[in-house]
Design a protein around this motif. Structure first.
Motif, PDB file in Angstrom:
ATOM      1  N   GLN A 279      58.586 -13.676 -99.926  1.00 53.47           N
ATOM      2  CA  GLN A 279      57.286 -13.522-100.584  1.00 53.47           C
ATOM      3  C   GLN A 279      56.695 -14.881-100.918  1.00 53.47           C
ATOM      4  OE1 GLN A 279      58.077 -11.039-103.920  1.00 53.47           O
ATOM      5  NE2 GLN A 279      58.050  -9.158-102.689  1.00 53.47           N
ATOM      6  N   ALA A 280      57.537 -15.764-101.439  1.00 50.23           N
ATOM      7  CA  ALA A 280      57.061 -17.095-101.804  1.00 50.23           C
ATOM      8  C   ALA A 280      56.553 -17.837-100.565  1.00 50.23           C
ATOM      9  CB  ALA A 280      58.177 -17.885-102.472  1.00 50.23           C
ATOM     10  N   LEU A 281      57.274 -17.682 -99.453  1.00 45.78           N
ATOM     11  CA  LEU A 281      56.845 -18.355 -98.226  1.00 45.78           C
ATOM     12  C   LEU A 281      55.493 -17.829 -97.760  1.00 45.78           C
ATOM     13  CD1 LEU A 281      60.237 -18.585 -96.329  1.00 45.78           C
ATOM     14  CD2 LEU A 281      58.772 -20.507 -96.934  1.00 45.78           C
TER      15      LEU A 281
ATOM     16  N   TRP B  98      51.466 -30.367 -97.823  1.00 40.38           N
ATOM     17  CA  TRP B  98      52.428 -30.062 -98.875  1.00 40.38           C
ATOM     18  C   TRP B  98      53.333 -28.904 -98.446  1.00 40.38           C
ATOM     19  CZ3 TRP B  98      52.864 -25.690-102.224  1.00 40.38           C
ATOM     20  CH2 TRP B  98      53.823 -25.854-103.245  1.00 40.38           C
ATOM     21  N   ALA B  99      52.702 -27.874 -97.853  1.00 44.20           N
ATOM     22  CA  ALA B  99      53.468 -26.689 -97.447  1.00 44.20           C
ATOM     23  C   ALA B  99      54.514 -27.073 -96.396  1.00 44.20           C
ATOM     24  CB  ALA B  99      52.534 -25.627 -96.882  1.00 44.20           C
ATOM     25  N   LEU B 100      54.115 -27.893 -95.421  1.00 43.51           N
ATOM     26  CA  LEU B 100      55.063 -28.298 -94.375  1.00 43.51           C
ATOM     27  C   LEU B 100      56.208 -29.112 -94.973  1.00 43.51           C
ATOM     28  CD1 LEU B 100      52.689 -29.213 -91.413  1.00 43.51           C
ATOM     29  CD2 LEU B 100      54.263 -27.286 -91.582  1.00 43.51           C
ATOM     30  N   TRP B 101      55.850 -29.946 -95.947  1.00 39.76           N
ATOM     31  CA  TRP B 101      56.858 -30.776 -96.601  1.00 39.76           C
ATOM     32  C   TRP B 101      57.892 -29.908 -97.310  1.00 39.76           C
ATOM     33  CZ3 TRP B 101      57.127 -32.174-102.116  1.00 39.76           C
ATOM     34  CH2 TRP B 101      58.009 -33.239-102.371  1.00 39.76           C
TER      35      TRP B 101
ATOM     36  N   ALA C 273      55.734 -22.167 -91.070  1.00 40.24           N
ATOM     37  CA  ALA C 273      55.600 -23.570 -90.703  1.00 40.24           C
ATOM     38  C   ALA C 273      54.740 -23.706 -89.450  1.00 40.24           C
ATOM     39  CB  ALA C 273      56.976 -24.186 -90.479  1.00 40.24           C
ATOM     40  N   ALA C 274      54.939 -22.779 -88.506  1.00 38.89           N
ATOM     41  CA  ALA C 274      54.186 -22.860 -87.255  1.00 38.89           C
ATOM     42  C   ALA C 274      52.691 -22.665 -87.475  1.00 38.89           C
ATOM     43  CB  ALA C 274      54.712 -21.817 -86.276  1.00 38.89           C
ATOM     44  N   THR C 275      52.326 -21.600 -88.211  1.00 35.87           N
ATOM     45  CA  THR C 275      50.889 -21.359 -88.417  1.00 35.87           C
ATOM     46  C   THR C 275      50.291 -22.461 -89.282  1.00 35.87           C
ATOM     47  OG1 THR C 275      51.658 -19.767 -90.055  1.00 35.87           O
ATOM     48  CG2 THR C 275      50.701 -18.884 -88.059  1.00 35.87           C
ATOM     49  N   THR C 276      51.067 -22.963 -90.257  1.00 33.16           N
ATOM     50  CA  THR C 276      50.552 -24.047 -91.098  1.00 33.16           C
ATOM     51  C   THR C 276      50.308 -25.295 -90.251  1.00 33.16           C
ATOM     52  OG1 THR C 276      51.863 -23.142 -92.905  1.00 33.16           O
ATOM     53  CG2 THR C 276      50.961 -25.344 -93.207  1.00 33.16           C
TER      54      THR C 276
END
Lengths: 413, 550
Positions: B46-48, B70-73, B133-136
């Protein structure tokens, strides 16, 4: 074949340098002077050599520890090493030689179940005692073998239960690949019985076997990709191939771009040593299950790891000094538990030693106090599920609270 | 849950407007980090997903870029176990020797008594982390106009049902995406449109899935087909079953091709392992049991060159395999020549002795390497251009490294053929093979030919080792795995014949691999062995035999 000089060098170096007084007193004190031989049956050549060979040195190291602490019953223990060359009948031949010619009072040996089955009649007929350090398929309870590691009920099935739970990803379809011999076939038979008890039908699993030393996994992994994308739920691979086939399988898995997030692999015989030489960044997340993982934190583990790296460098052994695997620890435990049993029996004679098994415990480097009961010759061990990390090792994903009682005969087989 | 949360959040954001967007973000992000710290798969997923939605909360490109970075990090820290959590659920990211606050990315220090632990990455978390990670990454790329890695694009393809819907609808609105990404998004959309009531949407989806035929799309379609009620529009039923038939046909073609490809690849390996043996065996009648060890030595020389390049010329690393070719050939050839000169030449009149002597040499070489390098498998760097492959028909995956091996085998075949048939040395070799005494009588230095061809045979084995190094395990005993197969090929093909070796390698390789899917790998080996015995019964000289005067 018999490596006496190497042994003398090794034990001399270890016992002689740091603990010379204890060593001398044990040799010349109390009128018990003399030596007692134990034998090793681990292949240092052939298909199994890469992982199995190092167990010879582990036994030597553990024996050196016994000697440094004054020997067993005041006698210095001498290790006789043979090379059965991954050739199953040769295990029996070498075993007979160790028992009858060398008068060894205990044997430490075998990796594959087929090699154990080959030695079994020899130790039974000649009143021998074999300490077997691998986790295996169970379904055997010989009076002449001490099973140092877990049968499926306390290793494989807890791991499967985890994978089928919500935390483990609710696996519901299984692809079983194994080398074609008794261990994978029995394990998979037990697995299938277990699946049936969980309501998993025959359409939901597939099993296939490959010859020993098989390395061309293209077809099988193509088939796995096909299986994984069929309907019916989360797919999982249960891998029971052994020896050189393990890294070969992983190489092809990497090559075809399959990640743990696509199809996780539960590798039942996969060890740190099998990941040497692989780019594990693409294997992160795959699982194994053993009674010991190198990353567990406790004092005994720190001790055995540093002892091993010193032993490797002091003797110039061709093994990695910082890889410690379950069968190594189990062989090490075996030597110490044999020492305790002999001390308790007060004699090296095998029938008396067997009588002394009940209630023997040892502080295993896994962090559990492992023990034997009078009921059978199994040793109760803890259970770990490990997950491959980027440094060619395993992180601990899950571990049992205590040591489950070993069940030699599975109700599912 | 996720949906509700993000919905509430966006409502809140809309109300708050521009008043305190920053404070709101802070709260939101620390909730995400808290979820990741929970070690519970459901909460972590859920957090992801919340993290994914968070990246497209704003329409300001600058904010999107910041949030996406930030999300990728955070995701990369999570999967690399660098994200560590305090017992209270606040997260930190471990660096080399620094600690950063997970939400603010600012350097921080934590009291030594606080035990920081990386959250458990249970199996269900990994796929979600990969796909978010991919869509981000794609979203970040749409803002910065960077390229997106192939790996990310592939993970979209693998799990279309897990794509975050808010990120997805953001991406669909972007007009500046490169074609490859658009295709990938179309495929993801197609899986969603299968549920659509609209007939045009449905047929578009079917068309896209037909174009990307795979077992996965077939499974999705079969699922849809079984859910279609009989009263459903007739054209829908018909369209679906047409699509299913088309995909099934393509999958069958793909399956056939992939068996053929595996067979070719296996044949190429057998050929490489056997060609050196064929020359040595054919020319001198020496059964060289150490041939497998020359393969092993070739692989070890490749390893040494790789290590040397890694320390002295790192830039050349991607080409180490090409650079190694001449070194491997000359060095293994040299070792072969030395062994011929020191051991084998004394035993030409005693073939049984050569058998024993070469076996001894093989044991010596295995143990020498074991002492020098240890018993463990060696790690070979696989250059990017040899990793992965391309999917043709259905699920038929052409893997680059196997393709390279096939190409290399063809190259070795051509060069060997030219060397034996078009050069002075080749003429001499053939002359000595056919009639040693006569060749000697007309002035050919048969000793020199012997040494050189033994060196050639060894050098070719070394090249086989080089080609195998990225495919198989490289350890001191690897040679023994190949020697039996290599002998099989040489005996079947006809001693000393290049074409015979090629044909036999193709036969053994393809037959073996073709039987495997039907009867299993164990039976395949038995059947191939039986076939070889039968062939040898009728053609004891092998498939191609040279006329030789002994």
């Amino acid at each position: 074949m018999i490596n006496r000089r190497k042994f003398l060098q090794a034990s001399g170096l270890l016992a002689g340098s740091s603990l010379a007084p204890a060593f001398l007193s044990s040799t010349f004190g109390a009128g018990h002077s003399g030596t007692q031989k134990v034998g090793c049956l681990f292949s240092s050549s052939g298909a199994m050599a890469n992982v199995e060979g190092r167990l010879n040195s582990v036994v030597e190291m553990a024996v050196a520890e016994l000697n440094a602490a004054g020997g067993v019953l005041g006698k210095t223990i001498e290790t006789v090493i043979t090379d059965p060359a991954s050739d199953w009948p040769l295990y029996a031949q070498n075993g007979r030689q160790l028992l009858l010619q060398e008068q060894c009072k205990a044997l430490f040996g075998c990796w594959t179940s087929v090699s154990r089955k080959s030695v079994l009649p020899v130790v039974e007929q000649n009143d021998g005692l074999l300490y077997y350090p691998l986790h295996f398929e169970g379904e055997e309870n010989s009076n002449s073998v001490v099973y140092m590691n877990s049968p499926p009920a306390s290793s494989v099935l807890p791991a499967l239960e985890y994978m089928m739970s919500e935390d483990g990803g609710s696996a519901s379809r299984f692809y079983m690949v194994g080398s074609d011999y008794v261990w994978p076939r029995t394990i998979n038979k037990i697995n299938k019985g277990y699946f049936a008890s969980k309501g998993i039908t025959e359409e939901s699993y597939r099993e296939t076997y490959v010859p020993f030393g098989f390395s061309n996994f293209q077809n099988i992994i193509n088939d796995i990709r096909d299986f994984a994308n069929q309907p019916g739920g989360k797919p999982t691979i249960i891998l029971t191939v052994v020896g050189n086939s393990i890294p070969a399988f992983f190489k092809e898995i990497i090559n075809q771009g399959i990640l743990a997030s696509d199809i996780p692999i539960l590798g039942l015989d996969v060890l740190e040593a099998d990941l040497e030489g692989l780019d594990t960044s693409s294997l992160v997340g795959h699982l194994n299950c053993w009674a010991y993982l190198q990353n567990v934190e406790n004092a005994e583990n720190t001790k055995i790891k540093s002892a091993w790296s010193q032993f490797v460098s002091a003797n110039g052994l061709p093994y990695s000094p910082d890889v410690m695997i379950d069968p190594m620890v189990s062989a090490y435990d075996g030597v110490h538990m044999w020492g305790k049993a002999v001390e308790r029996a007060g004699t090296f004679e095998v029938p008396a030693v067997k009588e002394a098994f009940d209630g023997i415990t040892f502080n295993c480097p896994s962090g559990y106090e492992i023990s034997m009961s009078g009921e059978n010759n199994y040793v109760a061990r803890g259970v770990f599920i490990g997950s491959v990390n980027e440094n060619q090792g395993f992180d601990i994903l899950w571990q049992s609270d205590d040591t489950p009682t070993p069940v030699p005969y599975s109700p599912y087989a | 849950m996720t949906f509700l949360r993000t919905y509430l959040l966006s409502v809140l954001l809309a109300i708050a407007g521009s008043v305190s967007a920053d404070g709101q973000d802070r709260q939101d992000t620390s909730a995400i980090v808290g979820g990741l710290c929970s070690s519970k798969p459901t909460q972590m997923n859920q957090a992801l997903n919340a993290l994914g939605s968070f990246t497209v909360e704003s329409s300001d490109p600058l904010v999107i870029e910041n949030n996406a970075r930030w999300a990728l990090w955070i995701i990369s820290a999570l999967t690399k176990k660098q994200l560590v959590c305090s017992p209270t659920g606040s997260g930190f990211v471990k660096g080399e020797d620094e600690l950063r606050e997970a939400v603010t990315r600012e350097l921080t220090k934590v009291d030594e008594n606080v035990k920081l632990k990386a959250p458990f990455l249970h199996l269900p978390v990994r796929p979600t982390a990969e796909i978010i990670a991919a869509t981000t990454e794609m979203i970040l790329a749409s803002v910065t106009n960077d390229a997106v890695s192939d790996k990310s694009l592939e993970s979209l393809d693998k799990k279309p049902e897990q794509v975050n819907s808010r990120q997805f609808s953001y991406l669909l609105k972007q007009s500046n995406l490169p074609e490859r990404q658009v295709k990938q998004l179309e495929l993801v959309e197609a899986y969603q449109l299968l549920r659509s009531e609209d007939l045009t949407d449905y047929s578009t989806a079917l068309a896209v899935l037909r174009e990307n035929a795979s077992r996965k799309s077939l499974t999705a379609l079969i699922e849809i087909q079984s859910s279609l009620s009989p009263e459903a529009s007739g054209s829908k039923v018909e369209m679906t079953s047409n699509a299913i038939n088309a995909i099934e046909t393509e999958l069958q073609i793909g399956q056939f091709l992939s068996v053929l490809y595996s067979g070719l690849s296996y044949s190429s390996i057998l050929f490489l392992a056997a060609i050196g043996l064929a020359i040595v065996f054919g020319l001198m009648g020496v059964i060289n049991l150490a041939q497998g060890e020359f393969i092993m030595i070739g692989a070890y020389i490749t390893f040494v060159i790789q290590e040397l390049l890694a320390s002295f010329a790192y830039g050349l690393m991607p080409f180490y395999l090409l650079i190694s070719i001449p070194f491997v050939f000359v060095l293994t050839g040299g070792i072969g020549a030395a062994i011929e000169y020191s051991v084998i030449r004394h035993l030409y009149t005693r073939p049984l002795m050569t058998l024993l002597a070469t076996w001894g040499v093989s044991i010596f070489l295995v143990n020498a390497v074991r002492v020098l390098f240890g018993t463990q498998n060696l790690e070979f760097y696989v250059p990017d251009y040899l990793v992965g492959g391309v999917t043709l028909f259905g699920d038929f995956l052409v893997t680059w490294n196997r393709l390279a091996t096939i190409g290399f085998a063809v190259l070795v075949l051509l060069l060997t053929w030219i060397l034996v048939n078009k050069t002075r040395f080749g003429v001499n070799v053939r002359a000595v093979t056919e009639n040693r005494n006569m060749a000697g009588a007309i002035g050919i230095d048969t000793r020199k030919v012997d040494v050189l061809s033994f060196a050639l045979g060894s050098g070719l084995a070394g090249l086989a080792g080089l080609a195998l190094s990225t495919i198989y395990n490289v350890n001191p005993t690897m040679g023994t795995n190949f020697i039996v197969d290599a002998f099989m090929v040489v005996v079947l093909g006809g001693v000393g014949s290049i074409w015979g070796t090629l044909l036999a390698a193709l036969l053994v390789g393809i037959v073996n691999v073709a039987i495997e899917p039907v009867y299993g790998a164990v039976a395949a080996k038995v059947i191939v062995m039986t076939l070889i015995i039968v062939v040898i019964q009728f053609r004891p000289e092998g498939l191609f035999s040279l006329k030789v005067r002994k």
